[in-house]
Design a protein around this motif. Structure first.
Motif, mmCIF file in Angstrom:
data_model
loop_
_atom_site.group_PDB
_atom_site.id
_atom_site.type_symbol
_atom_site.label_atom_id
_atom_site.label_comp_id
_atom_site.label_asym_id
_atom_site.label_seq_id
_atom_site.Cartn_x
_atom_site.Cartn_y
_atom_site.Cartn_z
ATOM 1 N N ILE A 14 -17.503 36.874 8.702
ATOM 2 C CA ILE A 14 -18.509 37.263 7.709
ATOM 3 C C ILE A 14 -17.879 37.378 6.323
ATOM 4 N N GLY A 15 -16.649 37.894 6.295
ATOM 5 C CA GLY A 15 -15.934 37.977 5.019
ATOM 6 C C GLY A 15 -15.705 36.615 4.399
ATOM 7 N N LEU A 16 -15.420 35.597 5.249
ATOM 8 C CA LEU A 16 -15.249 34.231 4.754
ATOM 9 C C LEU A 16 -16.527 33.728 4.096
ATOM 10 N N GLN A 17 -17.653 33.975 4.771
ATOM 11 C CA GLN A 17 -18.934 33.532 4.208
ATOM 12 C C GLN A 17 -19.246 34.278 2.906
ATOM 13 N N GLY A 18 -18.997 35.575 2.920
ATOM 14 C CA GLY A 18 -19.226 36.355 1.703
ATOM 15 C C GLY A 18 -18.344 35.886 0.566
ATOM 16 N N LEU A 19 -17.121 35.413 0.902
ATOM 17 C CA LEU A 19 -16.182 34.950 -0.116
ATOM 18 C C LEU A 19 -16.726 33.745 -0.865
ATOM 19 N N TRP A 97 -27.266 25.931 4.043
ATOM 20 C CA TRP A 97 -27.892 25.097 5.076
ATOM 21 C C TRP A 97 -26.960 23.967 5.502
ATOM 22 N N PHE A 98 -26.188 23.450 4.576
ATOM 23 C CA PHE A 98 -25.196 22.425 4.906
ATOM 24 C C PHE A 98 -24.168 22.994 5.878
ATOM 25 N N GLN A 99 -23.691 24.197 5.603
ATOM 26 C CA GLN A 99 -22.745 24.870 6.481
ATOM 27 C C GLN A 99 -23.371 25.112 7.856
ATOM 28 N N LEU A 103 -22.373 23.568 11.588
ATOM 29 C CA LEU A 103 -22.020 24.528 12.632
ATOM 30 C C LEU A 103 -22.822 24.274 13.912
ATOM 31 N N VAL A 104 -24.111 24.013 13.752
ATOM 32 C CA VAL A 104 -24.968 23.730 14.920
ATOM 33 C C VAL A 104 -24.530 22.445 15.604
ATOM 34 N N LEU A 105 -24.214 21.424 14.793
ATOM 35 C CA LEU A 105 -23.821 20.137 15.366
ATOM 36 C C LEU A 105 -22.498 20.205 16.125
ATOM 37 N N SER A 106 -21.663 21.191 15.786
ATOM 38 C CA SER A 106 -20.346 21.303 16.426
ATOM 39 C C SER A 106 -20.402 21.992 17.781
ATOM 40 N N GLN A 107 -21.548 22.568 18.138
ATOM 41 C CA GLN A 107 -21.662 23.290 19.402
ATOM 42 C C GLN A 107 -22.085 22.351 20.537
ATOM 43 N N GLY A 108 -21.757 22.738 21.741
ATOM 44 C CA GLY A 108 -22.110 21.931 22.915
ATOM 45 C C GLY A 108 -22.528 22.815 24.072
ATOM 46 N N LYS A 109 -22.315 22.351 25.319
ATOM 47 C CA LYS A 109 -22.708 23.107 26.510
ATOM 48 C C LYS A 109 -21.503 23.316 27.424
ATOM 49 N N ASP A 110 -20.456 23.845 26.864
ATOM 50 C CA ASP A 110 -19.229 24.083 27.624
ATOM 51 C C ASP A 110 -19.244 25.477 28.236
ATOM 52 N N HIS A 111 -18.125 25.832 28.846
ATOM 53 C CA HIS A 111 -17.943 27.164 29.420
ATOM 54 C C HIS A 111 -18.052 28.207 28.302
ATOM 55 N N PRO A 112 -18.612 29.400 28.616
ATOM 56 C CA PRO A 112 -18.795 30.420 27.571
ATOM 57 C C PRO A 112 -17.539 30.714 26.763
ATOM 58 N N ASP A 113 -16.371 30.817 27.449
ATOM 59 C CA ASP A 113 -15.130 31.091 26.714
ATOM 60 C C ASP A 113 -14.776 29.939 25.771
ATOM 61 N N ILE A 114 -14.984 28.709 26.259
ATOM 62 C CA ILE A 114 -14.711 27.534 25.416
ATOM 63 C C ILE A 114 -15.698 27.472 24.260
ATOM 64 N N SER A 125 -13.830 26.543 10.150
ATOM 65 C CA SER A 125 -13.622 25.253 9.491
ATOM 66 C C SER A 125 -14.739 24.942 8.504
ATOM 67 N N VAL A 126 -15.971 25.151 8.922
ATOM 68 C CA VAL A 126 -17.118 24.838 8.064
ATOM 69 C C VAL A 126 -17.148 25.763 6.855
ATOM 70 N N THR A 127 -16.823 27.030 7.056
ATOM 71 C CA THR A 127 -16.817 27.983 5.939
ATOM 72 C C THR A 127 -15.693 27.657 4.957
#
Length: 419
Positions: A14-19, A97-99, A103-114, A125-127
């Protein structure tokens, strides 16, 4: 991963985004408060937007409240016109919205920890990418704090506004098409901000040219008048010889007429302070104003009469005139027991002006940006800015400072001396 580490991680992200949000806003808008306080407030408010509230089976989410929070910060924490604030609001929302899209495009359906690890890496990375974009824009931003017209801000706002709508629309694109589309929208907005910087620079240059032209015309006319007075003073001997002739011949009426003409002339209103005529021209005018306003003054003048001022006389008049105008107007504004100290001397091929006057101003931004006036007459803004521009052109040095309720101006101009 422990709950404590999760909290620390969340605060870090959150601090990164606020920055980057705070970095962008403070780069293009004039902040009313200290940067440290604003960065803290920005991070805290963004943290609030991430809170979810469980109410029975319902969950209240505040993630979209970030848009209202950004709008509230821009309105309350920055100076500037509404149209300018709207333009930068659209730009920062488009960046958000670009960020979010990447971020949404980078997500998938892997194991919760992954998934968690991917989310952390993707969010960071996106921030960081958003911060780099803002840093890139900051590096090429216009250095002058000057506003455009409202219609220009409205036209510039069209691109980020349409980009936001397009980034929100669920197009049937593949992942790579979505990524390319998102970068294309971001590229258009970066070019829009470059266009904004270009227009700002052009507006600043136009205003500076208009101001300098008006000042040059004024001081050229003043110098012309004073040159005529100096010629009249030089010819005074001949006038007195003519007067003596009429007296000796007994032409009393003609002698009286000559006396009336001489007395009506303003030659006697011109006082020689330094024998350097551009400096004397300004001092005659400003000291007359001081006496009229009952403002005390102290003069310490050590200037040779034959300084080489050809070609820079108008600049010298404008620099000294603006400095004394600022001192005069501040003394008139605070209206108390006042005294202006004027030190002008020539030392080691340099002409030095040192002017001090009482002031109630505690702070004033005199950076390379356009200077905001703290006075109704707007003299500090234009006066100091004009001084800095002219001194820079003459390869000189200028400094403006406060100490114990006293405003001090020091100006050093390299100048040759005719031996």
């Amino acid at each position: 991963m422990s709950e404590f580490l999760m909290i620390l991680l969340a605060i870090f992200l959150i601090g990164l985004q606020g920055l980057y949000i705070a970095f962008y806003l403070t780069s293009f808008l004039e902040l009313k408060y200290s940067r440290k306080a604003f960065f803290s407030i920005c991070t805290l408010l963004i943290l609030v937007s991430k809170i979810n509230v469980n109410r029975g089976v319902e969950t209240l989410e505040f993630r979209y409240s970030i848009f209202g929070i950004i709008a509230m910060m821009i309105i309350n924490c920055f100076y500037g016109s509404i149209s300018k604030k709207i333009f930068h609001y659209f730009c920062i929302v488009c960046l958000f919205w670009f960020q979010n899209k990447l971020l949404v495009l980078s997500q998938g359906k892997d194991h919760p920890d992954i998934l968690l690890l991917k989310f952390i890496l993707s969010y960071s990375s996106v921030t960081i990418l958003a911060i780099l974009i803002v840093a890139f824009l900051y590096y090429f931003r216009n250095k002058h704090e000057i506003g455009l017209e409202n219609k220009e801000y409205v036209m510039l706002s069209v691109a980020p506004f349409i980009s936001i709508l397009l980034l929100m629309y669920p197009f049937a694109f593949s992942i790579w098409e979505e990524i390319l589309f998102s970068f294309a929208m971001m590229g258009i907005n970066v070019m829009t901000i470059f266009l904004y910087n270009y227009l700002t620079e052009k507006t600043y240059q136009l205003q500076q040219q208009t101001l300098l032209s008006a000042q040059n015309q004024h001081y050229e006319e003043v110098l012309k008048n004073q040159q005529e007075l100096r010629i009249l003073k030089h010819d005074l001997k001949n006038l007195l010889l003519g007067l003596r002739y009429h007296i000796q011949k007994g032409n009393v009426e003609k002698a009286n007429l000559m006396l009336e003409d001489i007395a009506a002339d303003s030659v006697y209103s011109y006082k020689s302070y330094t024998e350097c005529w551009p400096i004397d021209t300004v001092l005659n005018s400003k000291i007359t104003q001081m006496e009229k306003e009952k403002i005390k003054f102290f003069l310490d003048l050590k200037v040779p009469a034959d300084l080489k001022v050809d070609g820079i006389a108008v600049d010298i008049c404008a620099i000294l005139g603006n400095a004394l105008d600022n001192a005069l107007e501040e003394c008139i504004r605070i209206d108390t027991c006042l005294k202006i100290n004027i030190h002008i001397y020539y030392h080691e091929r340099k002409l030095v002006f040192k002017i001090t006057n009482p002031t109630k101003i505690q702070s004033l931004n005199i950076s390379g940006k356009l200077i905001k006036s703290s006075k109704k007459l707007n003299r500090y803004g234009r006066g100091i800015n004009s001084i800095k521009e002219r001194v820079k052109r003459l390869h000189g040095y200028s400094d403006f400072s406060w100490e114990a309720d006293e405003f001090k101006v020091i100006i050093i101009i390299p100048i040759k001396y005719n031996k």
